[in-house]
Design an enzyme around this catalytic site. Structure first.
Site, short mmCIF file in Angstrom:
data_model
loop_
_atom_site.label_atom_id
_atom_site.label_comp_id
_atom_site.label_asym_id
_atom_site.label_seq_id
_atom_site.Cartn_x
_atom_site.Cartn_y
_atom_site.Cartn_z
CG HIS A 56 -1.84 -1.14 1.32
ND1 HIS A 56 -2.78 -1.43 0.36
CD2 HIS A 56 -1.96 -2.13 2.26
CE1 HIS A 56 -3.45 -2.52 0.70
NE2 HIS A 56 -2.96 -2.96 1.84
CG ASP A 109 -4.21 -4.17 10.48
OD1 ASP A 109 -3.03 -4.53 10.50
OD2 ASP A 109 -4.79 -3.82 9.44
CG HIS A 218 -6.80 -5.71 1.22
ND1 HIS A 218 -7.43 -5.13 2.29
CD2 HIS A 218 -5.47 -5.46 1.37
CE1 HIS A 218 -6.53 -4.58 3.09
NE2 HIS A 218 -5.33 -4.75 2.54
#
Length: 331
Positions: A56, A109, A218
Site C-alpha cells: 500500500h 490489525d 484488497h
C-alpha cells in the site's frame, strides 16, 4: 506478470532494505526488522505508532517522519503486521508518556494490535488506540464501527502526529486523532484489479468498460459495478455518497484528499480533483486544504478515492503543521 522483483516471497524484506538505504534521513531500523522508527522521534513526548500490510506504499512506512508517526509495524503484502512487530514499534518510541497506536479497521490489525497492547501493559507501557473507519462504502452509517479504514487514515496520522508534536498528553493526542477520524469520510472507485506478486495474477475482476464503486484496497466488494464514467461522473457519484453521510453542508470548511490506487497517472488524479472542487464550490463547501497523489495504494490497481474531512479551528492547526515524510511533505 511483468514486475521488478527477485523472489516474490522476499519482496517485503528487500523493499524495506531499499527504503532504509534511500531514506536514512527520515527512518532507521530497530532490533526488529519489521518495526521501523523515525529519526525525528523525540524523547519525552507521546509516541505515535501505526502499522499495516505492505503493498500500500507509501502507506504505512511513508508516514513515519517529522510531526507524523514515530514508528511503523510492517506486515507482509496485504497482511497485518504481527503482534510482536506492533509491540516492538511501541517499545521503540515509548519514553514514559505513553503511545498512541493509530491504525485501520481490519480484522488482522484489530487482533494483533489488541494482543500487542496487552503485551505492552505487562511490560509497563501505556498504549491507547484509535481505529480509522472512514470508508463509507464498507458498512451503513448506523454500523459505522464496521467500516474499514482507507486513505482517511492519512488525516488521522497528520492530526494525531501534529498533536503529539505540540507536547500534548496521551489522552489529548487520542482525542484529536479520534476527532479527525469522526470528521472524515472516504469512498473509492476501482477501474482495474491488483496483482499480488506471490500469486502472479489478479485476485478479483473488474471488466473493461466498468468501474466498481466502493471497492476496498484488497479487492473487497464495493457498493455497485456500473459502466465507466467520465471524471465528472465519477466525482458526482463519489460526492453523492460522501456528502450526505456526515453530512457536509454549505459553509463547512473541509480538507480534500484525492488518492491514487497505485497505477492511476497523476494527471488523471488532478482531473478528478478539479471536478470534485467544482462540485464543492457549487455547494458552497470551502476547501481549506487539499492533497492529490498516491497515499494509500493497492499495488497496481487503477482507480482513486476521495476523502473529505470537516475541519474546525483545532483540526486546521493540526493540518497546517509542517510535516516531513516520504508520503507527505508539507512546509
Amino acid at each position: 506478470m511483468q514486475r521488478i522483483l527477485n523472489n516474490p516471497d522476499n519482496i517485503v524484506e528487500e523493499m524495506l532494505e531499499g527504503f532504509l538505504r534511500n531514506h536514512s534521513d527520515l527512518v532507521c531500523a530497530t532490533d526488529n526488522p519489521r518495526a521501523i522508527k523515525s529519526v525525528y522521534s523525540t524523547e519525552g513526548r507521546v509516541g505515535v505508532v501505526t502499522g499495516g500490510g505492505s503493498g500500500h506504499e507509501p502507506a504505512f512506512i511513508g508516514f513515519c517522519g517529522q510531526n507524523m508517526c514515530d514508528a511503523v509495524a510492517v506486515g507482509e503484502i496485504c497482511s497485518s503486521p504481527t503482534a510482536k512487530a506492533f509491540l516492538d514499534a511501541f517499545k521503540a518510541v515509548d519514553s514514559g508518556n505513553g503511545v498512541a497506536c493509530l491504525y485501520g479497521n481490519y480484522s488482522g490489525d484489530n487482533m494483533n494490535v489488541k494482543m500487542a497492547v496487552r503485551m505492552a501493559k505487562k511490560e509497563g507501557l501505556t498504549v491507547k488506540t484509535v481505529v480509522a473507519n472512514d470508508d463509507v462504502a464498507s458498512a451503513p452509517k448506523e454500523e459505522k464501527e464496521k467500516r474499514r479504514g482507507i486513505a482517511g487514515e492519512v488525516i488521522m496520522y497528520k492530526c494525531g502526529g501534529a498533536m503529539a508534536a505540540t507536547g500534548a498528553k496521551l489522552d489529548e493526542v487520542i482525542r484529536v486523532a479520534q476527532k479527525a477520524v469522526d470528521n472524515t469520510r472516504s469512498v473509492g472507485i476501482g477501474l482495474t484489479p491488483c496483482t499480488l506478486p506471490a500469486v502472479g495474477h489478479p485476485n478479483f475482476e473488474i471488466e473493461d468498460g466498468t468501474m466498481e464503486v466502493g471497492v476496498g484496497p484488497h479487492g473487497e466488494p464495493g457498493m455497485s459495478v456500473c459502466p465507466l464514467e467520465t471524471a465528472e461522473g465519477m466525482a458526482e457519484q463519489m460526492l453523492n455518497i460522501l456528502l450526505p453521510d456526515y453530512p457536509f453542508v454549505e459553509g463547512d470548511e473541509v480538507c480534500v484528499l484525492v488518492n491514487g490506487m497505485g497505477a492511476t497517472p497523476l494527471n488523471e488524479l488532478y482531473v478528478l480533483f478539479n471536478e470534485v472542487a467544482k462540485i464543492l464550490a457549487e455547494k458552497k463547501i470551502v476547501i481549506y486544504k487539499s492533497y492529490v497523489g498516491n497515499y494509500l495504494t493497492s499495488m497496481d490497481m487503477m482507480g482513486a478515492s476521495v476523502t473529505l474531512t470537516k475541519l474546525d479551528e483545532e483540526l486546521k492547526k493540526m493540518i497546517d503543521m509542517p510535516a516531513y515524510g516520504v508520503g507527505l511533505q508539507q512546509r
